[in-house]
Design a protein around this motif. Structure first.
Motif, mmCIF file in Angstrom:
data_model
loop_
_atom_site.group_PDB
_atom_site.id
_atom_site.type_symbol
_atom_site.label_atom_id
_atom_site.label_comp_id
_atom_site.label_asym_id
_atom_site.label_seq_id
_atom_site.Cartn_x
_atom_site.Cartn_y
_atom_site.Cartn_z
ATOM 1 N N LEU A 58 0.839 -1.207 0.000
ATOM 2 C CA LEU A 58 0.000 0.000 0.000
ATOM 3 C C LEU A 58 0.872 1.255 0.000
ATOM 4 O O LEU A 58 0.611 2.207 -0.737
ATOM 5 C CB LEU A 58 -0.941 -0.008 1.216
ATOM 6 N N GLN A 59 1.928 1.214 0.804
ATOM 7 C CA GLN A 59 2.796 2.381 0.893
ATOM 8 C C GLN A 59 3.538 2.628 -0.427
ATOM 9 O O GLN A 59 3.714 3.774 -0.851
ATOM 10 C CB GLN A 59 3.800 2.165 2.021
ATOM 11 N N ARG A 60 3.950 1.557 -1.078
ATOM 12 C CA ARG A 60 4.623 1.695 -2.381
ATOM 13 C C ARG A 60 3.701 2.361 -3.396
ATOM 14 O O ARG A 60 4.093 3.257 -4.131
ATOM 15 C CB ARG A 60 5.022 0.323 -2.919
ATOM 16 N N HIS A 61 2.453 1.890 -3.410
ATOM 17 C CA HIS A 61 1.496 2.465 -4.361
ATOM 18 C C HIS A 61 1.231 3.927 -4.027
ATOM 19 O O HIS A 61 1.062 4.750 -4.915
ATOM 20 C CB HIS A 61 0.203 1.653 -4.360
ATOM 21 N N ARG A 62 1.198 4.229 -2.734
ATOM 22 C CA ARG A 62 0.985 5.622 -2.338
ATOM 23 C C ARG A 62 2.146 6.501 -2.795
ATOM 24 O O ARG A 62 1.952 7.655 -3.171
ATOM 25 C CB ARG A 62 0.826 5.719 -0.816
ATOM 26 N N MET A 63 3.359 5.967 -2.752
ATOM 27 C CA MET A 63 4.527 6.735 -3.206
ATOM 28 C C MET A 63 4.401 7.068 -4.688
ATOM 29 O O MET A 63 4.686 8.190 -5.111
ATOM 30 C CB MET A 63 5.816 5.934 -2.953
ATOM 31 N N VAL A 64 3.966 6.082 -5.463
ATOM 32 C CA VAL A 64 3.807 6.304 -6.908
ATOM 33 C C VAL A 64 2.675 7.303 -7.159
ATOM 34 O O VAL A 64 2.809 8.237 -7.957
ATOM 35 C CB VAL A 64 3.537 4.981 -7.652
ATOM 36 N N ASN A 65 1.566 7.110 -6.437
ATOM 37 C CA ASN A 65 0.435 8.031 -6.591
ATOM 38 C C ASN A 65 0.843 9.462 -6.284
ATOM 39 O O ASN A 65 0.428 10.400 -6.962
ATOM 40 C CB ASN A 65 -0.719 7.626 -5.667
ATOM 41 N N ALA A 66 1.666 9.625 -5.244
ATOM 42 C CA ALA A 66 2.110 10.972 -4.855
ATOM 43 C C ALA A 66 3.027 11.549 -5.935
ATOM 44 O O ALA A 66 2.903 12.723 -6.297
ATOM 45 C CB ALA A 66 2.826 10.923 -3.515
ATOM 46 N N CYS A 67 3.901 10.724 -6.441
ATOM 47 C CA CYS A 67 4.845 11.169 -7.472
ATOM 48 C C CYS A 67 4.107 11.638 -8.724
ATOM 49 O O CYS A 67 4.471 12.625 -9.339
ATOM 50 C CB CYS A 67 5.802 10.025 -7.800
ATOM 51 N N LEU A 68 3.040 10.915 -9.069
ATOM 52 C CA LEU A 68 2.317 11.220 -10.314
ATOM 53 C C LEU A 68 0.962 11.895 -10.056
ATOM 54 O O LEU A 68 0.060 11.815 -10.891
ATOM 55 C CB LEU A 68 2.110 9.936 -11.126
ATOM 56 N N ALA A 69 0.851 12.555 -8.906
ATOM 57 C CA ALA A 69 -0.451 13.112 -8.503
ATOM 58 C C ALA A 69 -1.086 13.983 -9.597
ATOM 59 O O ALA A 69 -2.263 13.829 -9.919
ATOM 60 C CB ALA A 69 -0.294 13.906 -7.212
#
Lengths: 86, 151
Positions: free
Chosen positions: A49-60
């Motif tokens: 979940l945290q990994r996906h959140r990192m990607v989501n934040a990067c590509l917000a």
């Protein structure tokens, strides 16, 4: 400006220090649907979940106009392991 | 993944045919959004109400998006037929509200016991690596896949 695989890849490589990124534009070029394989040291020890959140934040910003984005997030070790298998 | 998608989409196709136009219309009209349906308090209520809650496009009997469909079909494979589901297509306030609430940009979103589990990719990965079975066990649900393996 339409979102491109190249643009997304560049951002992921820079911000998440990815060692390997594969992006597939599944939209036929309109930039609305992508699938991604993202390999980064920064994922080490982090739950999914945290990994996906990192990607989501990067590509917000980009994700606001991308209709569908699916991803696989791997550590370099896991990526190598998978390479070995296939 | 591809195999699963093909399988689930054909299942979906049959369901769509089975559903009458009239039922569809009733469904479209039956769940108008209320002004505060996207508020934190309301969403908190929704995720507390059921052990498993899915915010999705469409309804479990007829998902309106491939990603939502995958989540429903994964739950079904584990024998989970009953869960709280909320159709964001019927409720724009909820559609925006849930994205902010979870800090997650896409639909569907899955909650187990009030805790955010993830979207389709995460459900798929947890399904494939077996973690989903453990998560269901924490809710007191025995995955149907365990019994299938024995047979």
């Amino acid at each position: 400006m339409a979102i491109t695989s190249e643009g997304l890849e560049k951002k992921l490589r820079e911000e998440l220090e990815c060692t390997h990124v594969e992006l597939v534009d599944e939209s036929g070029g309109c930039g609305a649907k992508f699938s991604a394989l993202i390999v980064s040291n920064k994922f080490e020890g982090k739950p999914l979940l945290q990994r996906h959140r990192m990607v989501n934040a990067c590509l917000a910003e980009e994700l606001k106009s991308i209709h569908a984005f699916s991803m696989k997030t791997l550590t370099p070790a896991k990526w190598e392991e998978q390479q070995g298998k296939s | 993944m591809n195999f699963l998608c093909r399988k689930t989409f054909s299942t979906l196709g049959r369901r769509v045919v089975a559903q009458s136009q009239q039922q569809l219309w009733v469904r479209c009209m039956s769940n108008y959004s209320t002004a505060n349906s996207g508020s934190k308090e309301h969403i908190q209520e929704l995720i507390n109400k059921d052990d498993i809650v899915v915010f999705m496009k469409g309804v479990p009997e007829q998902p309106m998006c491939g990603f939502s469909n995958v989540v429903v079909q994964i739950l079904r494979m584990h024998g989970v037929e009953k869960f709280g589901s909320h159709n964001v297509l019927d409720d724009d306030s909820l559609r925006q509200g849930i994205k902010e609430f979870s800090n997650w940009p896409t639909i569907p979103q899955v909650y187990f016991k009030g805790e955010f589990l993830g979207g389709t990719d995460i459900m798929m990965e947890m399904h494939q690596n077996g973690e989903l079975i453990d998560e269901l066990k924490k809710l007191g649900i025995r995955s149907a896949l365990l019994d299938e393996e024995k047979e």
